[in-house]
Design an enzyme around this catalytic site. Sequence first.
Site, PDB file in Angstrom:
ATOM      1  N   THR A  54     -20.327  -5.243  32.466  1.00 57.02           N
ATOM      2  CA  THR A  54     -21.226  -4.674  31.464  1.00 57.02           C
ATOM      3  C   THR A  54     -21.267  -5.460  30.155  1.00 57.02           C
ATOM      4  O   THR A  54     -21.872  -5.016  29.184  1.00 57.02           O
ATOM      5  CB  THR A  54     -20.860  -3.206  31.183  1.00 57.02           C
ATOM      6  N   ASP A 113      -9.351  -0.228  22.975  1.00 52.91           N
ATOM      7  CA  ASP A 113      -8.578  -1.286  22.343  1.00 52.91           C
ATOM      8  C   ASP A 113      -8.970  -1.388  20.880  1.00 52.91           C
ATOM      9  O   ASP A 113     -10.038  -0.873  20.479  1.00 52.91           O
ATOM     10  CB  ASP A 113      -8.814  -2.622  23.068  1.00 52.91           C
ATOM     11  N   GLN A 151      -1.489  -1.727  23.036  1.00 55.82           N
ATOM     12  CA  GLN A 151      -0.869  -0.925  21.972  1.00 55.82           C
ATOM     13  C   GLN A 151      -1.650   0.368  21.724  1.00 55.82           C
ATOM     14  O   GLN A 151      -1.076   1.452  21.599  1.00 55.82           O
ATOM     15  CB  GLN A 151      -0.789  -1.740  20.684  1.00 55.82           C
ATOM     16  N   GLU A 177      -3.644   2.085  23.709  1.00 58.13           N
ATOM     17  CA  GLU A 177      -3.514   3.051  24.797  1.00 58.13           C
ATOM     18  C   GLU A 177      -2.131   3.710  24.772  1.00 58.13           C
ATOM     19  O   GLU A 177      -1.987   4.907  25.025  1.00 58.13           O
ATOM     20  CB  GLU A 177      -3.783   2.352  26.140  1.00 58.13           C
ATOM     21  N   ASP A 208      -9.551 -18.077  21.526  1.00 58.98           N
ATOM     22  CA  ASP A 208     -10.701 -17.602  20.755  1.00 58.98           C
ATOM     23  C   ASP A 208     -11.924 -17.362  21.637  1.00 58.98           C
ATOM     24  O   ASP A 208     -12.900 -18.113  21.626  1.00 58.98           O
ATOM     25  CB  ASP A 208     -11.039 -18.622  19.649  1.00 58.98           C
ATOM     26  N   GLY A 262      -7.386  -8.130  32.104  1.00 54.80           N
ATOM     27  CA  GLY A 262      -6.457  -7.000  32.247  1.00 54.80           C
ATOM     28  C   GLY A 262      -6.249  -6.640  33.708  1.00 54.80           C
ATOM     29  O   GLY A 262      -5.135  -6.311  34.138  1.00 54.80           O
ATOM     30  N   ASP A 263      -7.345  -6.717  34.485  1.00 51.59           N
ATOM     31  CA  ASP A 263      -7.259  -6.397  35.907  1.00 51.59           C
ATOM     32  C   ASP A 263      -6.417  -7.441  36.644  1.00 51.59           C
ATOM     33  O   ASP A 263      -5.618  -7.111  37.518  1.00 51.59           O
ATOM     34  CB  ASP A 263      -8.671  -6.348  36.510  1.00 51.59           C
TER      35      ASP A 263
END
Lengths: 278, 313
Positions: free
Chosen positions: B47, B118, B147, B149, B223, B230-231
């Site tokens: 998305t 986040d 952090q 979460e 950057d 994350g997955d």
Amino acid sequence: MECRVLSIQSHVVRGYVGNKSASFPLQVLGFEVDSINSVQFSNHTGYSHWKGQVLTADELHVLYEGIKLNNVHQYDYVLTGYTRDTSFLEMVVDIVQELKRANPNLVYVCDPVLGDHGSMYVPQNLYPVYKNKVVPVADIITPNQFEADLRISLTDSLLGDRFLVSLGSQRQVRPDGSRATQRVRIEVPKVDAVFVGTGDLFAAMLLAWTHHYPNDLKMACEKTFSVMHHVIQRTISYAHELAGPGRRPSPPQLELRMVQSKADIEDPAIVTEATVIS
Amino acid sequence: MKAPCRVLSIQSHVVRGYVGNKSATFPLQVLGFEVDSINSVQFSNHTGYAHWKGQVLTADELNVLYEGIKLNKVNHYDYILTGYSRDTSFLETVVDIIQELKKANPSLVYVCDPVMGDHGAMYVPENLLPVYRDKVVPLADILTPNQFEAELLTGRKVNTQEDAFEVMDLLHKMGPETVVLTSSDLPSKKGDQFLVALGSQKIVKPDGSKTSQKICMDIPKVDAVFVGTGDLFAAMLLAWTHHHPKDLKAACEKTVSVMHHVIKRTITYANEMAGPGKRPSPAQLELRMVQSKADIENPAIVVEAKVLHKSSQ
């Protein structure tokens, strides 16, 4: 190698058919694989039970629209296999035609899955769609004898009845403009079990090896058939271990040992030689 | 890996790119895991692109797929892996499935990325928080919150490293033996080009003996906005804790190192594609996953984890 494949096939939660069978081996060989899942089922339909959902032709179109709106509908290959739905198949044809306009060099690898051993296992009305619309846009097709509609009797293997015969034919244009057809023949050892997903693996691997050997059907076939052999041997050994002595393995036990065959997929030792006929 | 290790991963599928199951499956398969995957959605792409289209799986449809697996008596898993979800009824069905799978295999390890938001803002519906806090996290064995979460789940703010470990202890009490704070705002001793990640493991064995380990990592910042990292992180933490079940330092070093190699390859390629002076697009920033196979199989360690505390009783 920057090579992007669009594969439109089934997804099963467990096991190796359709996109589950095609994606990992192609990715292991370095292909980028975009996959549209035509169905999502718990497992293939050879188990006692199976449950899940199918994608409609409209939903397929919506997914393609998303890709197109982002201007990322450039593919080097399209790969399709088992379908049960004429409107879905016709949408696939529309998509392939549009993708070929976007990239005239696109190669469409088509497994025209209709049936085997003399009978159809998809609805009959798919046959005219394949014959009149799909096959004309295909560049590589992988029919079995029944699907090819050959009216000759079964060819016997010269090596005896523990082998089956596969034939390949490629029309080429030589650098000087003249045309040639390369024909090859392979004797393939039979294995006494019913595997599911092997045709999907075959089409995916033929895509990969014809990509590396675009003018050498003999080599492409030898690599493809050799990969099949290694995966099948590993699978049947494991299946028999699980089933125990004297017992026929079950469909779950016969799932292809795909991740365990990574090294063979990457670099298949050639175990079967193709004979060039002409 | 001799014993077949079967993972059930319930995540998104995208036709193009690497998020959810697309991000987790290939790396796990390359490492020899059998991955069964239930696709919670099928979208054209993630998305973050200008456009995205597709279909979502309902809680009922999820149940139907699980029923198929169960009817064939193949509902035996060593690991479950879940990530981004937007739907409370879907998440609650996931909880039911995990509870049943844990009954079928009490040794099952549930790796949970409690994706909620986040940098101080939620990007899922607010009503997912109580479901995660009260139902999901208590079942988790390995948890990978950032952090924000971790703060949401415990109701406590993190301002110092001490706060962070207190919050992680609270999370241990809620369920998971292993908690990895995948990123934080804490200042790194190496300077502002680095972010701090922390890990804590508190294992209580059946005989009552305990082992615990606390680690800290300084991770070079990049950057760019990546999606699917994350997955990939959760999947690789699953893999490396499998190979190093009592050595959080080793597991985290391998996991963070894989991330580094994939991200570096991706940003290099993306900048090439975009051209000098231009910011790469989401399409150009898709993870270079298949190209990173060798790094996934055998990651060269590029980040060292510092052990802050280790004990066994």
